[in-house]
Design a protein around this motif. Structure first.
Motif: not given
Length: 179
Positions: A156-171
């Motif tokens: 099981v893999i969980i990917d947290l998507v952010t913008e490169m310069d942010s730590q806020i999860i977008k996906g």
């Protein structure tokens, strides 16, 4: 001469039996890994709200399944369009497909209480408490500026998507690796 032939035959038999034992061991190890993955899916489904169940069966007939492959999997979308899932086989030689990939890109959905807008640091702690290990981060090759922070437990893999310069999860994506 007879002794040399006997030794050669015995050596060949030993190698053949060793190969068969190894293949059986590898098959049973993969089966155990898939079983653990299904157990983890049950934990994810019980402690998350994704609008769909991770690793649910597609329930496709043989006729319907002919129209889908790894390049064009079947998919499922929530009514609001914020969550999309894809059906693949697990293990790869299975007869039916399961929802092995779920992508959350909006709405009030969560995985283990991790929501869009949370920080990667907060999410990391929650996932580590559940036995997930952070693997490498990788840049998404399709869209520049996107960073995927990856955690894995078994298959099981969980990917947290952010913008490169942010730590806020977008996906958030829940994926299944393959043995």
């Amino acid at each position: 001469m007879k002794k040399a032939i006997a030794i050669t035959v015995l050596t060949c038999l030993f190698l053949l039996i060793s190969a068969l034992v190894f293949v059986k061991y590898k098959e049973s190890a993969n089966i155990r890994l898939v079983e653990k993955t299904i157990q983890e899916a049950q934990a994810i489904n019980a402690n998350s709200f994704m609008g769909m169940e991770y690793l649910e069966f597609a329930g496709l007939s043989e006729e319907e399944a002919k129209y889908f492959n790894d390049d064009m999997p079947g998919s499922k979308v929530t009514d609001d369009g914020y969550v999309r899932g894809y059906y693949f086989k697990i293990p790869k030689d299975a007869s039916d497909r399961r929802l092995t990939q779920i992508n959350i890109n909006g709405g009030d959905y969560h995985v283990f209480g991790i929501r869009l807008g949370d920080s990667v640091e907060q999410a990391s702690e929650k996932l580590k408490q559940r036995g997930y290990k952070r693997t490498k981060s990788m840049e998404d090759i399709y869209r520049e500026g996107i960073l995927r922070t990856r955690f894995q437990k078994g298959l099981v893999i969980i990917d947290l998507v952010t913008e490169m310069d942010s730590q806020i999860i977008k996906g958030i994506s829940v994926l299944t690796d393959y043995p």
